[in-house]
Scaffold this motif. Structure first.
Motif, PDB file in Angstrom:
ATOM      1  N   SER A 126     -22.902  44.119  21.113  1.00 49.75           N
ATOM      2  CA  SER A 126     -22.067  43.912  20.991  1.00 49.75           C
ATOM      3  C   SER A 126     -22.756  42.066  20.601  1.00 49.75           C
ATOM      4  O   SER A 126     -22.313  41.905  19.125  1.00 49.75           O
ATOM      5  N   GLU A 127     -23.667  41.339  21.778  1.00 49.94           N
ATOM      6  CA  GLU A 127     -23.726  40.157  21.278  1.00 49.94           C
ATOM      7  C   GLU A 127     -24.285  39.887  20.484  1.00 49.94           C
ATOM      8  O   GLU A 127     -24.829  39.013  19.150  1.00 49.94           O
ATOM      9  N   ARG A 128     -25.209  41.106  20.082  1.00 47.92           N
ATOM     10  CA  ARG A 128     -26.721  40.636  18.672  1.00 47.92           C
ATOM     11  C   ARG A 128     -25.776  41.042  17.656  1.00 47.92           C
ATOM     12  O   ARG A 128     -26.597  40.580  16.516  1.00 47.92           O
ATOM     13  N   MET A 129     -25.019  42.186  17.546  1.00 46.65           N
ATOM     14  CA  MET A 129     -24.035  42.626  16.519  1.00 46.65           C
ATOM     15  C   MET A 129     -23.842  41.184  15.997  1.00 46.65           C
ATOM     16  O   MET A 129     -23.347  40.953  14.796  1.00 46.65           O
ATOM     17  N   GLY A 130     -22.615  40.370  16.536  1.00 42.53           N
ATOM     18  CA  GLY A 130     -22.290  39.520  17.039  1.00 42.53           C
ATOM     19  C   GLY A 130     -22.797  38.965  15.372  1.00 42.53           C
ATOM     20  O   GLY A 130     -22.856  37.705  15.197  1.00 42.53           O
ATOM     21  N   TYR A 131     -24.127  38.722  16.487  1.00 42.57           N
ATOM     22  CA  TYR A 131     -25.154  37.461  15.793  1.00 42.57           C
ATOM     23  C   TYR A 131     -25.569  37.842  14.391  1.00 42.57           C
ATOM     24  O   TYR A 131     -25.491  37.120  13.208  1.00 42.57           O
ATOM     25  N   LEU A 132     -25.743  39.446  13.985  1.00 43.18           N
ATOM     26  CA  LEU A 132     -26.649  39.662  13.009  1.00 43.18           C
ATOM     27  C   LEU A 132     -24.931  39.661  12.078  1.00 43.18           C
ATOM     28  O   LEU A 132     -25.863  39.301  11.017  1.00 43.18           O
ATOM     29  N   GLY A 133     -23.675  40.396  12.284  1.00 43.91           N
ATOM     30  CA  GLY A 133     -23.189  40.307  11.488  1.00 43.91           C
ATOM     31  C   GLY A 133     -21.546  40.729  11.412  1.00 43.91           C
ATOM     32  O   GLY A 133     -21.495  42.119  12.523  1.00 43.91           O
ATOM     33  N   SER A 134     -20.670  40.129  12.479  1.00 43.32           N
ATOM     34  CA  SER A 134     -19.815  40.365  13.095  1.00 43.32           C
ATOM     35  C   SER A 134     -18.009  41.218  12.030  1.00 43.32           C
ATOM     36  O   SER A 134     -18.138  41.894  13.450  1.00 43.32           O
ATOM     37  N   MET A 135     -18.862  41.401  11.067  1.00 43.67           N
ATOM     38  CA  MET A 135     -17.478  42.234  10.505  1.00 43.67           C
ATOM     39  C   MET A 135     -18.375  43.615  10.781  1.00 43.67           C
ATOM     40  O   MET A 135     -17.364  44.503  10.839  1.00 43.67           O
ATOM     41  N   LEU A 136     -19.350  44.210  10.564  1.00 42.88           N
ATOM     42  CA  LEU A 136     -19.854  44.947  10.903  1.00 42.88           C
ATOM     43  C   LEU A 136     -20.094  45.365  12.364  1.00 42.88           C
ATOM     44  O   LEU A 136     -19.538  46.119  13.042  1.00 42.88           O
ATOM     45  N   GLY A 137     -20.447  44.667  13.469  1.00 45.13           N
ATOM     46  CA  GLY A 137     -20.234  44.557  14.296  1.00 45.13           C
ATOM     47  C   GLY A 137     -18.631  44.511  15.209  1.00 45.13           C
ATOM     48  O   GLY A 137     -18.237  45.517  16.074  1.00 45.13           O
ATOM     49  N   THR A 138     -17.919  43.931  14.284  1.00 46.13           N
ATOM     50  CA  THR A 138     -16.036  44.354  14.977  1.00 46.13           C
ATOM     51  C   THR A 138     -15.741  45.766  14.649  1.00 46.13           C
ATOM     52  O   THR A 138     -15.114  45.924  15.464  1.00 46.13           O
ATOM     53  N   LEU A 139     -16.012  46.475  13.391  1.00 49.15           N
ATOM     54  CA  LEU A 139     -16.309  48.068  13.438  1.00 49.15           C
ATOM     55  C   LEU A 139     -16.302  48.347  14.230  1.00 49.15           C
ATOM     56  O   LEU A 139     -16.084  49.614  14.368  1.00 49.15           O
ATOM     57  N   CYS A 140     -17.438  48.444  14.874  1.00 50.18           N
ATOM     58  CA  CYS A 140     -17.866  49.242  16.015  1.00 50.18           C
ATOM     59  C   CYS A 140     -17.466  48.930  16.838  1.00 50.18           C
ATOM     60  O   CYS A 140     -17.496  49.676  17.994  1.00 50.18           O
ATOM     61  N   ASP A 141     -17.220  47.686  17.639  1.00 50.85           N
ATOM     62  CA  ASP A 141     -16.529  47.231  18.703  1.00 50.85           C
ATOM     63  C   ASP A 141     -14.954  48.153  18.787  1.00 50.85           C
ATOM     64  O   ASP A 141     -14.897  48.263  19.617  1.00 50.85           O
ATOM     65  N   VAL A 142     -14.336  48.462  17.576  1.00 52.00           N
ATOM     66  CA  VAL A 142     -12.666  48.445  17.432  1.00 52.00           C
ATOM     67  C   VAL A 142     -13.098  49.837  18.307  1.00 52.00           C
ATOM     68  O   VAL A 142     -12.549  50.442  18.491  1.00 52.00           O
TER      69      VAL A 142
END
Ligand SMILES: Cc1cc2nc3c(=O)[nH]c(=O)nc-3n(C[C@H](O)[C@H](O)[C@H](O)COP(=O)(O)OP(=O)(O)OC[C@H]3O[C@@H](n4cnc5c(N)ncnc54)[C@H](O)[C@@H]3O)c2cc1C
Length: 390
Positions: free
Chosen positions: A84-100
């Motif tokens: 999640s941290e890495r995705m937040g770094y690279l692009g939180s728009m897609l990371g947030t979709l994954c987190d949710v």
């Protein structure tokens, strides 16, 4: 207070090799599907990356923390948090979709769905084929979820729902809205709530999209529910135990947000450092001015503190240990760190940061949500104080 759920702790992992391979996979998937220019384009176009969810699924990134018998990776939360941290770094728009998808969707299924629901929905969720939204907030029920008025009345074969939900992320585009409804008690009482799965396409659901200042890839919805029929098979968890069920999964959402915020904060610091080295004024890089150096030193210290605390929370979750206070603390520490570093990052970049092509302004705008969203930081501090016996 409701007890924490029986935790799924995953198998032990070699923190060096296996984790590095997983983080390399994240980098590869983002480089291919969501490079920096694509994040900028989607932010300007208000275009959520829904169609990329199956790519995350195929790479195994949604299922990391779920048991292998449902198609998951069987890994501990310490890995999920770092991803999640890495995705937040690279692009939180897609990371947030994954987190949710992981926290509001998958973890709700794990914590309190029936085995039949789990077998039906969890493998598809892990493959990125099912999108969940949480439809908790109502016009009169924000921080105080016990004020929920949306009511479900028993009818033959299921329930009939009337009410209104607001600010539900992704709801209009979701497969299911995880929706707490009042099956008993009165507004102001936390007992008598039941979680229901409602597809946004169900008869009687009226959707209006809300406009906002940031998080442009996270659509927000005002939802009217008018005589919506929910079959018994789409009740999630025990009737009247919805509040307890919801509370039993919130630490996952807080852990996910803390990890993502930490990644976003490191990105903001890295952007600011690069700018401070490159931009020259008065005949030298601005990074040679001590005031800028100290600002950046403070920013990096805050991010390191947030990261360490987020990892500490992840280790507690991995161990199946109680972590109500730590989850609240991680959420506060990481989201306030993110606001701190983006505030100072905007000052260091000055006009360059205020341009709409700048990644700094996007992270700064997005960050504003996180100290009041997913349980405001005032409410988190109330939880921390209560856990301290106050
Ligand atoms: C972009 C966005 C996405 C969202 N996504 C979702 C979603 O997916 N699903 C969903 O259900 N909701 C979602 N929300 C709603 C979000 O969770 C709420 O905004 C949040 O819970 C706060 O509720 P509120 O806005 O009604 O503020 P209020 O509850 O009205 O609070 C206003 C202020 O009073 C403070 N306050 C309230 N009570 C106390 C107290 N007891 N002690 C101290 N201070 C207090 C709050 O901290 C806050 O500062 C989203 C909101 C936004 C803006």
């Amino acid at each position: 207070m409701p007890a924490m759920p029986q935790a799924y702790t995953g198998r032990p992992i070699d923190q060096s090799d296996e984790l590095r391979m997983i983080l390399d996979t994240v980098d590869r998937v983002f480089a291919r599907h969501f490079p920096a220019e694509e994040a900028r384009r989607r932010d300007k176009a208000h275009a959520p990356p829904y169609e990329l969810l199956p790519a995350l699924g195929e790479a195994g990134l949604i299922g990391l923390g779920f048991p292998e018998e449902y198609g998951g990776g069987g890994l501990p939360w310490s890995v999920v948090a770092r991803v999640s941290e890495r995705m937040g770094y690279l692009g939180s728009m897609l990371g947030t979709l994954c987190d949710v998808t992981v926290t509001f969707g998958g973890m709700s299924l794990m914590a309190y769905a029936s085995e039949a629901q789990r077998r039906d929905l969890l493998p598809r969720t892990i493959r990125g084929e099912v999108l969940f939204a949480l439809a908790l907030t109502e016009p009169g029920a924000g921080s105080d979820a016990s004020r929920i008025r949306t009511r479900a009345v028993a009818v033959p074969g299921g329930w009939r729902i009337n009410g209104r939900k607001i600010w539900s992320s992704y709801a209009g585009d979701s497969t299911y809205m995880v929706t707490p409804c009042r099956t008993g008690g009165e507004p102001g009482q936390s007992r008598g709530l039941t979680m229901m799965l409602i597809p946004p396409t169900a008869k009687g659901v009226h959707m209006t999209q809300l406009e906002k200042v940031g998080n442009n890839g996270l659509t927000s919805w005002d939802i009217g529910l008018e005589d919506v029929f929910v079959p018994e098979s789409d009740v999630l968890g025990e009737v009247d135990r919805g509040f307890r069920n919801l509370m039993s999964t919130l630490h996952y959402a807080r852990a996910g947000l803390a990890a993502s915020a930490t990644g976003q904060a490191q990105k903001a610091v890295d952007i600011a450092i690069a700018h401070a080295k490159e931009r020259e004024q008065f005949g030298q890089p601005i990074g040679k001015f001590q005031v800028i150096q100290h600002r950046l030193a403070d920013m990096q210290m805050r991010v390191d503190q947030a990261r360490l605390y987020t990892y500490h929370l992840a280790d507690l979750i991995s161990a199946g240990a109680p972590c109500r206070r730590e989850a609240a603390q991680a959420k506060v520490i990481a989201t306030e760190c993110l606001q701190y570093v983006t505030h100072h990052g905007m000052q260091i970049l000055a006009s360059a940061g205020y341009h709409s092509d700048s990644d700094m302004q996007r992270i700064w705008r997005d960050a504003r949500l996180y100290t009041f969203g997913e349980g405001s930081n005032e409410i988190q501090r109330n939880i921390i104080a209560r856990e301290l016996g106050l």
